[in-house]
Design an enzyme around this catalytic site. Sequence first.
Site, PDB file in Angstrom:
ATOM      1  N   LYS A 176       5.203 -15.087   5.213  1.00 31.23           N
ATOM      2  CA  LYS A 176       5.757 -14.077   5.456  1.00 31.23           C
ATOM      3  C   LYS A 176       6.492 -13.034   5.588  1.00 31.23           C
ATOM      4  O   LYS A 176       4.991 -12.118   4.823  1.00 31.23           O
ATOM      5  CB  LYS A 176       6.290 -13.908   3.727  1.00 31.23           C
ATOM      6  CG  LYS A 176       7.597 -12.867   3.395  1.00 31.23           C
ATOM      7  CD  LYS A 176       7.386 -12.524   2.252  1.00 31.23           C
ATOM      8  CE  LYS A 176       7.204 -11.155   2.043  1.00 31.23           C
ATOM      9  NZ  LYS A 176       7.081  -9.720   3.343  1.00 31.23           N
ATOM     10  N   SER A 229      -0.958  -4.224  -0.848  1.00 31.95           N
ATOM     11  CA  SER A 229      -1.685  -3.577  -1.700  1.00 31.95           C
ATOM     12  C   SER A 229      -2.290  -4.000  -2.457  1.00 31.95           C
ATOM     13  O   SER A 229      -1.969  -5.478  -3.103  1.00 31.95           O
ATOM     14  CB  SER A 229      -0.569  -2.316  -1.846  1.00 31.95           C
ATOM     15  OG  SER A 229       0.181  -3.492  -2.559  1.00 31.95           O
ATOM     16  N   ALA A 232       0.251  -4.477  -5.399  1.00 29.81           N
ATOM     17  CA  ALA A 232       0.973  -6.284  -5.252  1.00 29.81           C
ATOM     18  C   ALA A 232       0.520  -7.225  -6.084  1.00 29.81           C
ATOM     19  O   ALA A 232       0.285  -8.283  -5.911  1.00 29.81           O
ATOM     20  CB  ALA A 232       1.530  -6.097  -3.615  1.00 29.81           C
ATOM     21  N   GLU A 250      -6.552  -9.918   0.229  1.00 29.58           N
ATOM     22  CA  GLU A 250      -7.307  -8.896   0.809  1.00 29.58           C
ATOM     23  C   GLU A 250      -6.281  -7.664   1.069  1.00 29.58           C
ATOM     24  O   GLU A 250      -5.002  -7.352   0.919  1.00 29.58           O
ATOM     25  CB  GLU A 250      -7.189  -9.505   2.333  1.00 29.58           C
ATOM     26  CG  GLU A 250      -7.714  -9.800   2.388  1.00 29.58           C
ATOM     27  CD  GLU A 250      -9.089 -10.259   2.704  1.00 29.58           C
ATOM     28  OE1 GLU A 250      -9.739  -9.484   2.701  1.00 29.58           O
ATOM     29  OE2 GLU A 250     -10.123 -11.300   3.064  1.00 29.58           O
ATOM     30  N   CYS A 284      -6.862  -0.828   6.386  1.00 30.75           N
ATOM     31  CA  CYS A 284      -7.734  -0.779   5.110  1.00 30.75           C
ATOM     32  C   CYS A 284      -9.071  -0.449   5.173  1.00 30.75           C
ATOM     33  O   CYS A 284      -9.884  -0.036   4.307  1.00 30.75           O
ATOM     34  CB  CYS A 284      -7.431  -2.157   4.662  1.00 30.75           C
ATOM     35  SG  CYS A 284      -7.338  -3.232   5.380  1.00 30.75           S
ATOM     36  N   GLU A 382      -6.321   5.584  -1.716  1.00 24.55           N
ATOM     37  CA  GLU A 382      -6.281   4.844  -0.282  1.00 24.55           C
ATOM     38  C   GLU A 382      -4.701   5.736   0.380  1.00 24.55           C
ATOM     39  O   GLU A 382      -3.887   5.566  -0.670  1.00 24.55           O
ATOM     40  CB  GLU A 382      -6.027   3.691  -0.489  1.00 24.55           C
ATOM     41  CG  GLU A 382      -5.293   3.126   1.235  1.00 24.55           C
ATOM     42  CD  GLU A 382      -5.046   1.022   1.573  1.00 24.55           C
ATOM     43  OE1 GLU A 382      -5.070   1.308   0.598  1.00 24.55           O
ATOM     44  OE2 GLU A 382      -6.175   0.719   2.114  1.00 24.55           O
TER      45      GLU A 382
HETATM   46  P1  NAD Z   1       1.896  -3.930   0.193  1.00 24.75           P
HETATM   47  O1  NAD Z   1       1.604  -4.844  -0.764  1.00 24.75           O
HETATM   48  O2  NAD Z   1       3.202  -3.463  -0.447  1.00 24.75           O
HETATM   49  O3  NAD Z   1       3.285  -5.583   1.216  1.00 24.75           O
HETATM   50  C1  NAD Z   1       2.295  -6.310   1.519  1.00 24.75           C
HETATM   51  C2  NAD Z   1       3.266  -7.742   1.534  1.00 24.75           C
HETATM   52  O4  NAD Z   1       3.390  -8.017   0.370  1.00 24.75           O
HETATM   53  C3  NAD Z   1       4.516  -7.280   2.072  1.00 24.75           C
HETATM   54  O5  NAD Z   1       5.197  -8.274   3.574  1.00 24.75           O
HETATM   55  C4  NAD Z   1       5.829  -7.301   1.268  1.00 24.75           C
HETATM   56  O6  NAD Z   1       7.229  -7.661   1.894  1.00 24.75           O
HETATM   57  C5  NAD Z   1       4.573  -8.314   0.181  1.00 24.75           C
HETATM   58  N1  NAD Z   1       5.051  -7.744  -1.454  1.00 24.75           N
HETATM   59  C6  NAD Z   1       4.953  -6.453  -1.352  1.00 24.75           C
HETATM   60  N2  NAD Z   1       5.048  -7.273  -3.477  1.00 24.75           N
HETATM   61  C7  NAD Z   1       5.177  -8.589  -3.076  1.00 24.75           C
HETATM   62  C8  NAD Z   1       5.225  -9.259  -4.550  1.00 24.75           C
HETATM   63  N3  NAD Z   1       5.324  -8.742  -6.251  1.00 24.75           N
HETATM   64  N4  NAD Z   1       4.735 -10.859  -4.104  1.00 24.75           N
HETATM   65  C9  NAD Z   1       4.648 -11.276  -3.045  1.00 24.75           C
HETATM   66  N5  NAD Z   1       4.966 -10.465  -1.791  1.00 24.75           N
HETATM   67  C10 NAD Z   1       5.239  -9.128  -2.411  1.00 24.75           C
HETATM   68  O7  NAD Z   1       1.566  -3.279   1.485  1.00 24.75           O
HETATM   69  P2  NAD Z   1       1.653  -2.517   2.410  1.00 24.75           P
HETATM   70  O8  NAD Z   1       2.406  -1.083   2.214  1.00 24.75           O
HETATM   71  O9  NAD Z   1       2.811  -3.418   3.212  1.00 24.75           O
HETATM   72  O10 NAD Z   1       0.275  -2.714   3.182  1.00 24.75           O
HETATM   73  C11 NAD Z   1      -0.470  -1.708   3.049  1.00 24.75           C
HETATM   74  C12 NAD Z   1      -2.036  -1.949   1.749  1.00 24.75           C
HETATM   75  O11 NAD Z   1      -2.030  -3.893   3.018  1.00 24.75           O
HETATM   76  C13 NAD Z   1      -2.572  -1.204   1.956  1.00 24.75           C
HETATM   77  O12 NAD Z   1      -3.261  -1.056   0.956  1.00 24.75           O
HETATM   78  C14 NAD Z   1      -4.248  -1.611   2.716  1.00 24.75           C
HETATM   79  O13 NAD Z   1      -5.249  -1.650   2.200  1.00 24.75           O
HETATM   80  C15 NAD Z   1      -4.012  -3.113   3.004  1.00 24.75           C
HETATM   81  N6  NAD Z   1      -3.883  -3.995   3.773  1.00 24.75           N
HETATM   82  C16 NAD Z   1      -4.875  -4.626   2.890  1.00 24.75           C
HETATM   83  C17 NAD Z   1      -6.315  -5.716   4.143  1.00 24.75           C
HETATM   84  C18 NAD Z   1      -7.608  -6.234   3.760  1.00 24.75           C
HETATM   85  O14 NAD Z   1      -8.156  -6.825   5.216  1.00 24.75           O
HETATM   86  N7  NAD Z   1      -7.932  -6.286   2.940  1.00 24.75           N
HETATM   87  C19 NAD Z   1      -5.496  -5.547   5.571  1.00 24.75           C
HETATM   88  C20 NAD Z   1      -5.068  -4.877   5.944  1.00 24.75           C
HETATM   89  C21 NAD Z   1      -3.999  -4.072   4.985  1.00 24.75           C
END
Ligand code: NAD
Length: 480
Positions: A176, A229, A232, A250, A284, A382
């Site tokens: 997804k 995040s 999530a 992650e 991240c 963050e």
């Molecule tokens: P987000 O959590 O809002 O969304 C990430 C993905 O999850 C999206 O595809 C979203 O549609 C989906 N999603 C959101 N809530 C969900 C749920 N309850 N069930 C299933 N799917 C869900 O994050 P974002 O704003 O897209 O990305 C930024 C975040 O990602 C930052 O916190 C960043 O640190 C983190 N990140 C972490 C890494 C790592 O490897 N640790 C790498 C890149 C980004």
Amino acid sequence: MIVHDRLYIGGELVAPAGTGTIDVINPFTEEVAGTVPDATNADVDRAVAAARHTFDTTDWSTRPASERAEILTKASALISGRMDELADLIATEMGSPKGWGIFGQVLAPTMILDYYAGLGQEYEFEKTRAGLFGPVVVRREPIGVAAAIVPWNVPMFENVIKIAPAIIAGCTVVLKTAPETPLDAYVLHEILTEAGLPPGVLNIIPGGREVGAYLVTHPDVDKVTFTGSSAAGMKIAAAAGGLLRPVTLELGGKSAAIILEGSDLDAIIPQIVDAGVMNNGQACVAQTRILAPQGMYDQVLEAVTEKVAALVVGDPLDPTTQIGPLVAARQRERVLGLIDQGKNEGARITTGGGRPEQEKGWFVDPTVFGDVENSMTIAQEEIFGPVLSVLPYSDEANAIKQANDSLYGLCGTVWGTDAAHATDVARQIKTGTIGVNHFAMAFSAPFGGYKQSGLGRELGPEGMEAYLETKSISLDPAAG
Ligand code: NAD
């Protein structure tokens, strides 16, 4: 404009079940750059069914891993041949400056593909050890259908960091994509197909969190892997926990760059700033808390400020641009809100702090805060924008304490003239990945977070083992 009106399911482009679409907005022009179907639960059902069918009824999971590895090698070469096009596409989707994107968004995924192709050639999926009554074969088997959910900030990197180890393991995948960045996944599917990936191994669902949540608990999914995040991630962990479904998470980070006494600032500040604001600060692993010894604090703050103030802000497609727009208007508002909070809590802006003069685009000025205390919101949350905090420390024990005083533990760096001593400091930081006198992710080494930065590891053999189950077969004792 790029228009996709179909979904990649079962190796074919099929019409979606619903009629909704997602507009992909270019964060620089604020115009629609593409549209894709907004997938529904019915599409998830079809995608999972296709992945299940391929896993259960074809030779995909039982063929030698070396054959699956060849697909990754070919895909890597095909991506390399389309490097420019892909960097442009991702810059258009989410604003990553092309100069950085070529490496971070496109070359890095090829390196991950190459790493897992190599691992597939050498990994021992069966080993024999001595048991109670005779030899025991310990066998690693693919876990089945993996649901992969990714964020928008490094979209192809995230797609590949999940798909490549899943492929080597012999799993099938329902991916997804983030609603902001679905376009590059279409190209990746095209490339993997050209490289020989059989139908149904990769199925792609563009959509929002609702279809993501539906996918996580789908009865025919065996494994969940999520990047995004921490908020999530906690919901996904709870949903997966209710099913006792294995999950890799992650999540966010708030990494510290510790500058040790006597460091050569001219040599290290450019690297620290680059590692703090890469991808417009939407990383991240960004090194956003710069810890300086009290005696060097003014010098460090001045050097960081000077370097950040000189960053070139502009069109992400211009290769000289260092800072592009943030992914969305809401992200810009969030970052500006956190900057205000920093000011209100008593931190001092030494450069930036507002919006640059650009005709359009979701820009935030590259910003540095001095006089930051680690308890302040800007040092704890963050920010996910080009905002750095410089914090003083009294002695090394205090530096280590501040670095560890965080809900996160994803990454970090230690900088000093005595590399062995800096490594000793690195050993004391509660974080999943840490670099000494440089910032890098090694694709052969596990990557992931302590504390609220995640659960489990990606990359390295550990990243593939997350897609494997373990079976012990006690051999017939009489068979000799
Ligand atoms: P987000 O959590 O809002 O969304 C990430 C993905 O999850 C999206 O595809 C979203 O549609 C989906 N999603 C959101 N809530 C969900 C749920 N309850 N069930 C299933 N799917 C869900 O994050 P974002 O704003 O897209 O990305 C930024 C975040 O990602 C930052 O916190 C960043 O640190 C983190 N990140 C972490 C890494 C790592 O490897 N640790 C790498 C890149 C980004």
